[in-house]
Write a protein that holds these residues in place. Structure first.
Motif, mmCIF file in Angstrom:
data_model
loop_
_atom_site.group_PDB
_atom_site.id
_atom_site.type_symbol
_atom_site.label_atom_id
_atom_site.label_comp_id
_atom_site.label_asym_id
_atom_site.label_seq_id
_atom_site.Cartn_x
_atom_site.Cartn_y
_atom_site.Cartn_z
ATOM 1 N N ASP A 167 -5.892 -5.221 -1.375
ATOM 2 C CA ASP A 167 -5.531 -6.133 -2.468
ATOM 3 C C ASP A 167 -5.052 -7.496 -1.985
ATOM 4 O OD1 ASP A 167 -6.251 -4.432 -4.544
ATOM 5 O OD2 ASP A 167 -4.288 -3.461 -4.596
ATOM 6 N N SER A 168 -5.187 -7.783 -0.702
ATOM 7 C CA SER A 168 -4.911 -9.133 -0.212
ATOM 8 C C SER A 168 -6.040 -10.051 -0.667
ATOM 9 C CB SER A 168 -4.824 -9.140 1.318
ATOM 10 O OG SER A 168 -3.760 -8.335 1.767
ATOM 11 N N VAL A 169 -5.689 -11.290 -1.019
ATOM 12 C CA VAL A 169 -6.680 -12.249 -1.508
ATOM 13 C C VAL A 169 -6.721 -13.446 -0.562
ATOM 14 C CG1 VAL A 169 -7.355 -13.766 -3.406
ATOM 15 C CG2 VAL A 169 -6.335 -11.525 -3.897
ATOM 16 N N TYR A 170 -7.922 -13.806 -0.132
ATOM 17 C CA TYR A 170 -8.109 -14.912 0.798
ATOM 18 C C TYR A 170 -9.138 -15.889 0.234
ATOM 19 C CZ TYR A 170 -5.985 -11.439 3.872
ATOM 20 O OH TYR A 170 -5.150 -10.496 4.414
ATOM 21 N N GLU A 171 -9.046 -17.133 0.681
ATOM 22 C CA GLU A 171 -10.014 -18.146 0.262
ATOM 23 C C GLU A 171 -10.909 -18.500 1.445
ATOM 24 O OE1 GLU A 171 -9.985 -22.765 -1.210
ATOM 25 O OE2 GLU A 171 -8.614 -21.366 -2.216
ATOM 26 N N VAL A 172 -12.201 -18.425 1.223
ATOM 27 C CA VAL A 172 -13.195 -18.716 2.248
ATOM 28 C C VAL A 172 -13.932 -19.992 1.879
ATOM 29 C CG1 VAL A 172 -15.424 -17.970 3.196
ATOM 30 C CG2 VAL A 172 -13.528 -16.338 3.024
ATOM 31 N N ASP A 173 -14.049 -20.895 2.846
ATOM 32 C CA ASP A 173 -14.900 -22.073 2.703
ATOM 33 C C ASP A 173 -16.098 -21.851 3.608
ATOM 34 O OD1 ASP A 173 -16.176 -24.587 2.941
ATOM 35 O OD2 ASP A 173 -14.310 -25.641 2.475
ATOM 36 N N ILE A 174 -17.225 -21.471 3.019
ATOM 37 C CA ILE A 174 -18.379 -21.079 3.808
ATOM 38 C C ILE A 174 -19.005 -22.271 4.526
ATOM 39 C CG2 ILE A 174 -20.135 -21.370 1.994
ATOM 40 C CD1 ILE A 174 -19.859 -18.404 4.488
ATOM 41 N N LEU A 175 -18.840 -23.483 3.983
ATOM 42 C CA LEU A 175 -19.408 -24.666 4.632
ATOM 43 C C LEU A 175 -18.586 -25.101 5.836
ATOM 44 C CD1 LEU A 175 -20.481 -26.774 1.521
ATOM 45 C CD2 LEU A 175 -21.832 -25.150 2.854
ATOM 46 N N GLU A 176 -17.266 -25.059 5.691
ATOM 47 C CA GLU A 176 -16.387 -25.411 6.804
ATOM 48 C C GLU A 176 -16.160 -24.234 7.741
ATOM 49 O OE1 GLU A 176 -15.194 -28.375 7.512
ATOM 50 O OE2 GLU A 176 -16.117 -29.302 5.748
ATOM 51 N N GLU A 177 -16.603 -23.048 7.318
ATOM 52 C CA GLU A 177 -16.418 -21.808 8.072
ATOM 53 C C GLU A 177 -14.941 -21.556 8.362
ATOM 54 O OE1 GLU A 177 -19.050 -21.472 11.448
ATOM 55 O OE2 GLU A 177 -20.651 -20.808 10.110
ATOM 56 N N THR A 178 -14.136 -21.596 7.297
ATOM 57 C CA THR A 178 -12.709 -21.318 7.413
ATOM 58 C C THR A 178 -12.329 -20.210 6.427
ATOM 59 O OG1 THR A 178 -12.126 -23.007 5.774
ATOM 60 C CG2 THR A 178 -12.157 -23.676 8.102
ATOM 61 N N CYS A 179 -11.240 -19.515 6.757
ATOM 62 C CA CYS A 179 -10.710 -18.473 5.886
ATOM 63 C C CYS A 179 -9.192 -18.499 5.984
ATOM 64 C CB CYS A 179 -11.258 -17.104 6.300
ATOM 65 S SG CYS A 179 -10.631 -15.719 5.293
#
Length: 213
Positions: A167-179
């Motif tokens: 249930d942890s929530v993370y934000e991924v930026d697929i273009l910058e390749e960050t999480c």
């Protein structure tokens, strides 16, 4: 002392069921083979040296004749020690093996061991489709495919919300390749899962366009 009168050691039960995270690529253990950080639910952090068989915790320091729960947890997570057959998925801590480049193993009834999945506790099975495990997949790609991860498009360009099995929530930026997850290795499992689902047409593309039929 045993936990249930059936010869199961209390420290083994704690190693499998207590909330604790094993890390192999952050802080003091980055680029340090054989060293792991174990973080407990209270935030206490202990360095485990598997090569030397040592842990910083008081239990290990004051009772050299026993193996502390932190060293046992690492041994289970990295596959050095098979998960006993009594420990089903409901028994295991939700954080079990989520942050380590290794695959746990599980004891099977015939006395051998088999690779264990992190999400179901069962032996890994081959399958079909974008989430099928391939022979050349590395450990993070395997976890990205088999763990119960929900991906939702957040906003363009290329931002996704990822909810893990714990249930942890993370934000991924697929273009910058960050999480936003604590795993600082290149291309964590969340990034890989988002990429897999985009390529498979399971979620909108980075520009927000819906998958093509």
């Amino acid at each position: 002392m045993t936990s249930n009168g059936a010869g199961v050691d209390d420290r083994t039960v704690a190693a499998l069921t207590e909330v604790m995270s094993v890390l192999d690529s952050v802080g003091r253990v980055r680029d340090a083979p054989g060293l792991y950080l174990v973080v407990s639910s209270s935030g206490s952090e202990y360095l485990v040296d598997m090569a030397e068989g040592r842990c910083e915790c008081p239990d290990d320091s004051h009772r050299p004749s026993v193996t502390c729960k932190h060293r046992r947890r690492v041994a289970f997570v990295i596959g050095e020690r098979p998960i006993p057959d009594w420990a089903n998925q409901d028994t295991l801590d939700d954080q079990f093996g989520l942050h380590v480049e290794a695959d746990p193993t599980r004891a099977v009834p015939d006395g051998g061991v088999a690779q264990a999945t992190a999400d179901s506790g069962s032996i890994t099975q081959s399958g079909s489709g974008p989430l099928a495990i391939e022979p050349d997949d590395d450990p993070r790609t395997k976890r990205a495919k088999r763990e119960a991860i929900d991906v939702a498009f957040l906003q363009k360009p290329g931002r996704y919300e990822v909810q893990s099995a714990s249930d942890s929530v993370y934000e991924v930026d697929i273009l910058e390749e960050t999480c936003s997850c604590p795993d600082d290795a290149s291309r964590c499992k969340h990034l890989r899962r988002v990429d897999i689902e985009i390529r498979a047409g399971l979620v909108p593309r980075p520009d927000g366009r819906l998958p093509e039929a």
